[in-house]
Scaffold this motif. Structure first.
Motif, PDB file in Angstrom:
ATOM      1  N   THR A  15       1.555  -1.732  -0.008  1.00  0.00           N
ATOM      2  CA  THR A  15      -0.228   0.032  -0.061  1.00  0.00           C
ATOM      3  C   THR A  15       0.620   1.054  -0.386  1.00  0.00           C
ATOM      4  O   THR A  15       2.198   1.095   0.186  1.00  0.00           O
ATOM      5  N   LEU A  16       0.437   2.604  -0.555  1.00  0.00           N
ATOM      6  CA  LEU A  16       1.075   3.460  -0.771  1.00  0.00           C
ATOM      7  C   LEU A  16       1.098   3.666   1.316  1.00  0.00           C
ATOM      8  O   LEU A  16       2.476   4.194   1.280  1.00  0.00           O
ATOM      9  N   PRO A  17       0.263   3.737   2.025  1.00  0.00           N
ATOM     10  CA  PRO A  17       1.228   3.940   3.676  1.00  0.00           C
ATOM     11  C   PRO A  17       2.440   3.054   4.107  1.00  0.00           C
ATOM     12  O   PRO A  17       3.313   3.211   4.168  1.00  0.00           O
ATOM     13  N   GLU A  18       2.563   1.712   3.019  1.00  0.00           N
ATOM     14  CA  GLU A  18       3.569   1.125   3.447  1.00  0.00           C
ATOM     15  C   GLU A  18       4.768   2.162   2.557  1.00  0.00           C
ATOM     16  O   GLU A  18       6.174   2.040   3.571  1.00  0.00           O
ATOM     17  N   ILE A  19       4.009   2.229   1.593  1.00  0.00           N
ATOM     18  CA  ILE A  19       5.168   2.697   0.864  1.00  0.00           C
ATOM     19  C   ILE A  19       6.094   4.053   1.283  1.00  0.00           C
ATOM     20  O   ILE A  19       7.434   3.914   2.093  1.00  0.00           O
ATOM     21  N   CYS A  23       9.564   5.127   2.848  1.00  0.00           N
ATOM     22  CA  CYS A  23      10.129   5.635   2.635  1.00  0.00           C
ATOM     23  C   CYS A  23      11.145   7.262   4.016  1.00  0.00           C
ATOM     24  O   CYS A  23      11.314   7.626   3.336  1.00  0.00           O
ATOM     25  N   GLY A  24      10.487   7.191   4.721  1.00  0.00           N
ATOM     26  CA  GLY A  24      10.675   7.998   5.932  1.00  0.00           C
ATOM     27  C   GLY A  24       9.518   9.292   5.310  1.00  0.00           C
ATOM     28  O   GLY A  24      10.451  10.501   5.724  1.00  0.00           O
ATOM     29  N   SER A  25       8.548   9.066   4.740  1.00  0.00           N
ATOM     30  CA  SER A  25       7.645   9.846   3.929  1.00  0.00           C
ATOM     31  C   SER A  25       5.947   9.813   4.386  1.00  0.00           C
ATOM     32  O   SER A  25       5.787   8.740   5.304  1.00  0.00           O
ATOM     33  N   SER A  26       5.552  11.067   3.100  1.00  0.00           N
ATOM     34  CA  SER A  26       4.167  11.115   4.184  1.00  0.00           C
ATOM     35  C   SER A  26       3.940  10.131   3.022  1.00  0.00           C
ATOM     36  O   SER A  26       4.203  10.268   1.661  1.00  0.00           O
ATOM     37  N   VAL A  27       2.401  10.036   2.950  1.00  0.00           N
ATOM     38  CA  VAL A  27       1.001   9.200   1.944  1.00  0.00           C
ATOM     39  C   VAL A  27       1.615  10.030   1.117  1.00  0.00           C
ATOM     40  O   VAL A  27       1.298  10.032  -0.012  1.00  0.00           O
ATOM     41  N   ASN A  28       0.775  11.658   1.386  1.00  0.00           N
ATOM     42  CA  ASN A  28       1.098  12.782   0.396  1.00  0.00           C
ATOM     43  C   ASN A  28       1.583  12.970   0.237  1.00  0.00           C
ATOM     44  O   ASN A  28       2.024  12.712  -1.580  1.00  0.00           O
ATOM     45  N   SER A  29       3.356  12.996   0.184  1.00  0.00           N
ATOM     46  CA  SER A  29       3.920  12.981  -0.610  1.00  0.00           C
ATOM     47  C   SER A  29       4.877  11.871  -1.904  1.00  0.00           C
ATOM     48  O   SER A  29       4.680  12.390  -3.151  1.00  0.00           O
ATOM     49  N   ILE A  30       4.481  10.415  -0.826  1.00  0.00           N
ATOM     50  CA  ILE A  30       4.517   9.625  -2.722  1.00  0.00           C
ATOM     51  C   ILE A  30       2.933   9.793  -3.606  1.00  0.00           C
ATOM     52  O   ILE A  30       3.596   9.732  -4.390  1.00  0.00           O
ATOM     53  N   PRO A  45      10.093  12.412  -6.115  1.00  0.00           N
ATOM     54  CA  PRO A  45      10.548  11.223  -5.051  1.00  0.00           C
ATOM     55  C   PRO A  45      10.979  11.460  -3.656  1.00  0.00           C
ATOM     56  O   PRO A  45      12.252  11.950  -3.649  1.00  0.00           O
ATOM     57  N   PRO A  46      10.734  10.658  -2.961  1.00  0.00           N
ATOM     58  CA  PRO A  46      11.787  10.577  -1.406  1.00  0.00           C
ATOM     59  C   PRO A  46      13.069  10.673  -1.479  1.00  0.00           C
ATOM     60  O   PRO A  46      12.876   9.378  -2.098  1.00  0.00           O
ATOM     61  N   ALA A  47      14.694  11.196  -1.562  1.00  0.00           N
ATOM     62  CA  ALA A  47      15.240  10.514  -1.296  1.00  0.00           C
ATOM     63  C   ALA A  47      15.410   9.141  -0.950  1.00  0.00           C
ATOM     64  O   ALA A  47      14.850   8.994  -0.132  1.00  0.00           O
TER      65      ALA A  47
END
Length: 79
Positions: A15-19, A23-30, A45-47
């Motif tokens: 899922t996007l929340p798992e991604i 990635c140490g990021s927010s779902v919105n950023s993904i 995309p996050p580093a």
């Protein structure tokens, strides 16, 4: 294991929340990083995303391998 249990395991997805967590990021950023780069809402995309997504893919492949082995063993024990 019955058919429903086996196919439930098969169709489970990442899922996007798992991604985002990987990635140490927010779902919105993904979500924004998945947009068309021409969109005004697009974000980079996050580093380190490649290694995070690769890890998730390897984990998922391991889950699918385990499912295949469980089903093959079940089939052999019934034959």
């Amino acid at each position: 294991m019955d058919f429903k249990a086996a196919t439930d395991r098969l169709i489970t997805r990442v899922t996007l929340p798992e991604i985002a967590a990987a990635c140490g990021s927010s779902v919105n950023s993904i979500e924004r990083a998945r947009m068309d780069p021409e969109s005004g809402s697009y974000r980079n995309p996050p580093a380190g995303w490649e290694l995070a997504v690769a890890k998730l893919a390897r984990e998922r492949s391991g889950e699918l391998q385990a499912l295949a082995e469980d089903l093959e063993e079940q089939h052999r024990s019934r034959s």
